[in-house]
Enzyme design. Structure first.
Site, mmCIF file in Angstrom:
data_model
loop_
_atom_site.group_PDB
_atom_site.id
_atom_site.type_symbol
_atom_site.label_atom_id
_atom_site.label_comp_id
_atom_site.label_asym_id
_atom_site.label_seq_id
_atom_site.Cartn_x
_atom_site.Cartn_y
_atom_site.Cartn_z
ATOM 1 N N ASP A 1 -27.424 61.839 29.368
ATOM 2 C CA ASP A 1 -27.824 62.894 28.827
ATOM 3 C C ASP A 1 -27.474 63.229 27.835
ATOM 4 O O ASP A 1 -25.990 63.185 27.305
ATOM 5 C CB ASP A 1 -28.529 64.034 30.060
ATOM 6 C CG ASP A 1 -28.529 65.260 28.872
ATOM 7 O OD1 ASP A 1 -29.751 64.576 28.561
ATOM 8 O OD2 ASP A 1 -28.962 66.673 29.182
ATOM 9 N N ASP B 1 -34.352 61.469 26.341
ATOM 10 C CA ASP B 1 -32.365 60.990 25.902
ATOM 11 C C ASP B 1 -31.585 61.541 27.468
ATOM 12 O O ASP B 1 -30.545 61.674 27.270
ATOM 13 C CB ASP B 1 -32.769 62.557 24.672
ATOM 14 C CG ASP B 1 -32.367 63.985 25.740
ATOM 15 O OD1 ASP B 1 -33.216 63.842 26.373
ATOM 16 O OD2 ASP B 1 -31.552 64.736 25.580
ATOM 17 N N GLU B 2 -32.755 61.068 28.183
ATOM 18 C CA GLU B 2 -31.631 61.701 29.699
ATOM 19 C C GLU B 2 -32.096 60.184 30.479
ATOM 20 O O GLU B 2 -33.818 59.539 30.385
ATOM 21 C CB GLU B 2 -32.717 62.653 30.094
ATOM 22 C CG GLU B 2 -31.719 63.676 30.236
ATOM 23 C CD GLU B 2 -32.231 64.801 31.256
ATOM 24 O OE1 GLU B 2 -32.616 64.888 32.503
ATOM 25 O OE2 GLU B 2 -33.214 65.680 30.344
HETATM 26 MG MG LIG Z 1 -30.128 65.748 26.567
#
Ligand SMILES: [Mg+2]
Length: 412
Positions: A14, A107-108
């Protein structure tokens, strides 16, 4: 709860304050300053750095409210194209470590590391750390990594040590890890469910995981049972390597003026079709159903839909449908200030059926042209080329388009 150390191995990666971190990368002059990234209409906060968070700024907060709390922060418009490029880089790095990577959000991601220890000649924790370090070295972004035996535990682990952290929870350490986590830290348990569990004396994640099955079933139903099993080290949710099909894709925008000229509306609509078509091409998608929407001077919204005989990603088929729909909606004297196109009934474009249905040779012949236009846009920016039938529409102001012109860099 005694399970093997690694019955499975999943990493959750993350990025820390992703949008704000992206902005910080290309604006070294902002080092040390709090950054808030604004939504596409610049109305509310979509991301912020940790110092802005500490000042009480939350995601979704209106800008004026945030500025009251922290007038000295830098407020920047979101640039999702730039964030998308960095996200692509991040996922490309993850795919070096395992072929099984799920892009969970921009973003993960989840990475299935199971069985790769002998290939990499390192432990699962070391692999997690290697991914974290490589991403930092090659993109300049910090990420937090959790490595554990199920998805839910991996996500909790990455969350537990932010930013730039690594948390490894092997089967043997699950209980120890969960005793330090509250039920609210379990993904999928919100404030309401946590309050309910608390009434029954279940405060830590460990207490929840040790609660009798029947009680969990009664309190939280099936989804709660799934979480309970995942926390007990039984992997239920695998890695989803194929992105789910979007239900719809749309391009709509205000025209910046009111008009009674259908030719101007048509030019705007062609522009939206072009952008939608380029996106569908980039994502390898096609659609069978298209809807044109118009917003009138009276703020009334009118729509019309057409089902094509077969799905398409061919731009001129979409434009023909859109023009047809526009003419069906248009009345003399009508005043319009916004328009758009929505594609639904999406399907992957690369199935052989498409070619079977393409009877018009022009459709098949056009595809390399659109692909070339797309490559030009990727390389030189989205304003480099546009179809002639959008020319009536004023071009995008330079200040905005120049936001997309940046070199892609590699940090040392
Ligand atoms: Mg994040």
């Amino acid at each position: 709860m005694i399970i093997n150390d690694w019955p499975a191995a999943i990493a959750h990666i993350d990025a820390d304050c992703f949008f704000a971190a992206c902005e910080r990368l290309r604006r070294p002059d902002l080092a040390g300053r709090a950054i808030c990234v604004l939504s596409s209409q610049d109305a509310c906060i979509v991301a912020k750095t940790y110092d802005a968070k500490a000042a009480g700024i939350t995601t979704g907060m209106p800008v004026w409210e945030a500025k009251k709390l922290m007038p000295q922060a830098v407020y920047l418009p979101a640039d999702f194209r730039f964030y998308g490029l960095l996200s692509d880089k991040l996922f490309a790095i993850l795919r070096r470590y395992s072929p099984q990577v799920e892009a969970y959000s921009i973003d993960e991601g989840f990475v299935d590391l199971d069985g790769l220890r002998s290939y990499w000649r390192m432990g699962y924790g070391e692999m997690g750390d290697a991914m974290r370090r490589t991403i930092l070295e090659e993109t300049g972004l910090t990420v937090s990594v959790g490595v554990s035996v199920t998805r839910t535990l991996a996500k909790m682990a990455s969350e537990a040590n932010k930013p730039n952290g690594l948390t490894v929870v092997s089967g043997r350490h699950i209980a120890e890890f969960m005793s330090g986590q509250t039920t609210r830290d379990i993904p999928g348990i919100g404030a309401k469910r946590a309050a309910l569990l608390e009434k029954f004396g279940l405060r830590t994640a460990l207490e929840f995981a040790r609660a009798p099955e029947a009680q969990v079933q009664r309190l939280l139903g099936r989804s709660g049972m799934d979480l309970w099993r995942e926390l007990n080290g039984k992997s239920l949710f695998g890695i989803e390597t194929h992105a789910p099909l979007p239900k719809s894709m749309a391009r709509t925008a205000s025209m910046g003026q009111r008009t009674t000229d259908i030719r101007l509306v048509r030019a705007h609509l062609s522009h939206h079709c072009f952008r939608l078509g380029m996106d569908m091409l980039a994502r390898g998608l096609q659609a069978r159903r298209f809807t044109v929407t118009l917003r009138l001077g009276s703020f009334e919204r009118i729509v019309r839909t057409e089902n094509l005989p077969h799905p398409t990603q061919h731009l001129h088929v979409m434009q023909r449908a859109a023009t047809h729909l526009l003419h069906g909606l248009w009345q003399p004297g009508m005043e319009c200030n916004a328009c758009g196109i929505v594609a639904t009934e999406m399907a992957p474009a690369d199935n052989a059926q498409t070619e079977m249905f393409v009877t018009e040779t022009r459709e098949a012949n056009d595809l390399p042209l659109w692909q070339t236009m797309q490559r030009m846009r990727n390389r030189f920016g989205s304003t480099i080329i546009r179809p002639a039938n959008t020319l009536l529409r004023p071009s995008t102001p330079k200040s905005r388009s120049s936001r997309f012109a940046y070199p892609l860099f590699v940090c040392k």
